[in-house]
Scaffold this motif. Structure first.
Motif, PDB file in Angstrom:
ATOM      1  N   ALA A 229     -16.310  -7.759   1.321  1.00  0.00           N
ATOM      2  CA  ALA A 229     -16.041  -7.387  -0.067  1.00  0.00           C
ATOM      3  C   ALA A 229     -17.233  -7.785  -0.925  1.00  0.00           C
ATOM      4  O   ALA A 229     -18.050  -8.610  -0.528  1.00  0.00           O
ATOM      5  N   ARG A 230     -17.288  -7.189  -2.099  1.00  0.00           N
ATOM      6  CA  ARG A 230     -18.341  -7.521  -3.057  1.00  0.00           C
ATOM      7  C   ARG A 230     -17.781  -8.452  -4.125  1.00  0.00           C
ATOM      8  O   ARG A 230     -16.724  -8.207  -4.675  1.00  0.00           O
TER       9      ARG A 230
ATOM     10  N   THR B 213       0.822  -1.207   0.000  1.00  0.00           N
ATOM     11  CA  THR B 213       0.000   0.000   0.000  1.00  0.00           C
ATOM     12  C   THR B 213       0.859   1.262   0.000  1.00  0.00           C
ATOM     13  O   THR B 213       0.505   2.240  -0.660  1.00  0.00           O
ATOM     14  N   ASP B 214       1.980   1.254   0.707  1.00  0.00           N
ATOM     15  CA  ASP B 214       2.870   2.419   0.719  1.00  0.00           C
ATOM     16  C   ASP B 214       3.450   2.721  -0.659  1.00  0.00           C
ATOM     17  O   ASP B 214       3.754   3.864  -0.980  1.00  0.00           O
ATOM     18  N   ASN B 215       3.621   1.683  -1.478  1.00  0.00           N
ATOM     19  CA  ASN B 215       4.205   1.856  -2.803  1.00  0.00           C
ATOM     20  C   ASN B 215       3.170   1.902  -3.919  1.00  0.00           C
ATOM     21  O   ASN B 215       3.524   1.878  -5.101  1.00  0.00           O
ATOM     22  N   GLY B 216       1.894   1.940  -3.573  1.00  0.00           N
ATOM     23  CA  GLY B 216       0.842   2.053  -4.578  1.00  0.00           C
ATOM     24  C   GLY B 216       0.541   0.749  -5.294  1.00  0.00           C
ATOM     25  O   GLY B 216      -0.063   0.761  -6.368  1.00  0.00           O
TER      26      GLY B 216
ATOM     27  N   SER C 252      -6.800  -5.079  -1.120  1.00  0.00           N
ATOM     28  CA  SER C 252      -6.482  -3.653  -1.122  1.00  0.00           C
ATOM     29  C   SER C 252      -7.570  -2.862  -0.408  1.00  0.00           C
ATOM     30  O   SER C 252      -8.699  -3.330  -0.230  1.00  0.00           O
ATOM     31  N   PHE C 253      -7.236  -1.642  -0.024  1.00  0.00           N
ATOM     32  CA  PHE C 253      -8.173  -0.753   0.653  1.00  0.00           C
ATOM     33  C   PHE C 253      -9.404  -0.499  -0.208  1.00  0.00           C
ATOM     34  O   PHE C 253     -10.526  -0.452   0.301  1.00  0.00           O
ATOM     35  N   ASP C 254      -9.224  -0.348  -1.517  1.00  0.00           N
ATOM     36  CA  ASP C 254     -10.335  -0.070  -2.429  1.00  0.00           C
ATOM     37  C   ASP C 254     -11.263  -1.265  -2.628  1.00  0.00           C
ATOM     38  O   ASP C 254     -12.428  -1.090  -2.974  1.00  0.00           O
ATOM     39  N   ALA C 255     -10.771  -2.477  -2.435  1.00  0.00           N
ATOM     40  CA  ALA C 255     -11.564  -3.671  -2.709  1.00  0.00           C
ATOM     41  C   ALA C 255     -12.227  -4.247  -1.461  1.00  0.00           C
ATOM     42  O   ALA C 255     -13.062  -5.143  -1.576  1.00  0.00           O
ATOM     43  N   THR C 256     -11.851  -3.769  -0.281  1.00  0.00           N
ATOM     44  CA  THR C 256     -12.367  -4.341   0.956  1.00  0.00           C
ATOM     45  C   THR C 256     -12.923  -3.253   1.864  1.00  0.00           C
ATOM     46  O   THR C 256     -12.662  -2.076   1.680  1.00  0.00           O
TER      47      THR C 256
ATOM     48  N   PRO D 140     -15.096  -0.443  -5.843  1.00  0.00           N
ATOM     49  CA  PRO D 140     -16.215   0.399  -5.420  1.00  0.00           C
ATOM     50  C   PRO D 140     -16.637   1.436  -6.453  1.00  0.00           C
ATOM     51  O   PRO D 140     -17.737   1.948  -6.390  1.00  0.00           O
ATOM     52  N   HIS D 141     -15.780   1.737  -7.408  1.00  0.00           N
ATOM     53  CA  HIS D 141     -16.126   2.714  -8.434  1.00  0.00           C
ATOM     54  C   HIS D 141     -16.719   2.074  -9.674  1.00  0.00           C
ATOM     55  O   HIS D 141     -16.794   2.691 -10.724  1.00  0.00           O
ATOM     56  N   GLY D 142     -17.094   0.802  -9.580  1.00  0.00           N
ATOM     57  CA  GLY D 142     -17.793   0.148 -10.671  1.00  0.00           C
ATOM     58  C   GLY D 142     -16.902  -0.652 -11.597  1.00  0.00           C
ATOM     59  O   GLY D 142     -17.392  -1.317 -12.477  1.00  0.00           O
TER      60      GLY D 142
END
Length: 186
Positions: A73-74, A22-25, A55-59, A140-142
Motif C-alpha cells: 500500500a501507499r 466488500t460484497d456490501n460495498g 480494501s481492494f482500492d487501497a491495497t 489510487p485515484h489520488g
C-alpha cells in the motif's frame, strides 16, 4: 481431531468479514496491535495500535492467510509492504457503519493495551467510544480517506473520570444514536 488440536478460527472469521464488507460495498478496516513482529509504517502507530484500510482500492497483492495478512500500500505517496500476524489483529469492521468483530488480545506481549494480563478477556467491544487514528493508504485515484473512521474500542480509556458524567462505569454502553438506513436509488 479435538478442539484443542484444531486451527484458530480468527483467520477464517477475518476472511469472512472481509468478504462481507466488500460484497456490501463497505470499506474493511483492521485494527492491529503493534510490536516488533508487525511490519507497518511506525509513524502511523499510536498507543501500540494501528488501523489499516485493507480494501481492494487501497491495497495491492492482498493475501489474507492463516498466519499473516500481507499487502502492499501507499502511505503519503510512498509504497510500503505490510505484514501483520493474524494473532495481532484486534478487530475487523466496516468503516461506514462500524459493524464487524473484535478479537481477544493474544499472548504476544506481556500486557495488552489495557494493561491486563495476557489471556484475560478485556471485556466486550463497545461502539462509540474513543477512536484511534486511522492509517489509510493513499487511494489510487489520488484521494485519501481521513481519520474519520470509527472503531470499536476494546476497553474504556479510564474509569477515573467516568464518574464525572454521573454514569456508573459498570453500566453497559448506550447504543449509537444514528442508525444506518437503506436508501433506495431508482
Amino acid at each position: 481431531m479435538n478442539a484443542l488440536d484444531s486451527t484458530s478460527t480468527r483467520p477464517y472469521l477475518i476472511r469472512a468479514l472481509y468478504d462481507w464488507c466488500t460484497d456490501n460495498g463497505f470499506t474493511p478496516y483492521v485494527a492491529v496491535s503493534v510490536d516488533d513482529t508487525v511490519q507497518v509504517p511506525r509513524e502511523y502507530v499510536k498507543n501500540n495500535e494501528i488501523v489499516l484500510n485493507i480494501s481492494f482500492d487501497a491495497t495491492s497483492s492482498l493475501k489474507l492467510g492463516n498466519d499473516f495478512i500481507e499487502f502492499k500500500a501507499r502511505f503519503a505517496g510512498s509504497a510500503r509492504e505490510i505484514m501483520v500476524p493474524i494473532s495481532h489483529v484486534i478487530a475487523i469492521y466496516a468503516r461506514e457503519n462500524g459493524q464487524g468483530m473484535a478479537f481477544p488480545m493474544g499472548t504476544h506481549s506481556a500486557t495488552d493495551a489495557s494493561g491486563a494480563e495476557p489471556g484475560r478477556d478485556a471485556g466486550p467491544a463497545t461502539a462509540g467510544d474513543a477512536v484511534p487514528p486511522v492509517a489509510t493508504p493513499a487511494h489510487p485515484h489520488g484521494t485519501t480517506d481521513g481519520s474519520d473512521g470509527k472503531i470499536m474500542q476494546l476497553v474504556p480509556e479510564s474509569t477515573s473520570d467516568a464518574g464525572d458524567d454521573g454514569l456508573d462505569p459498570t453500566d453497559p454502553p448506550k447504543p449509537p444514536r444514528a442508525r444506518p438506513s437503506l436508501k433506495r436509488v431508482k
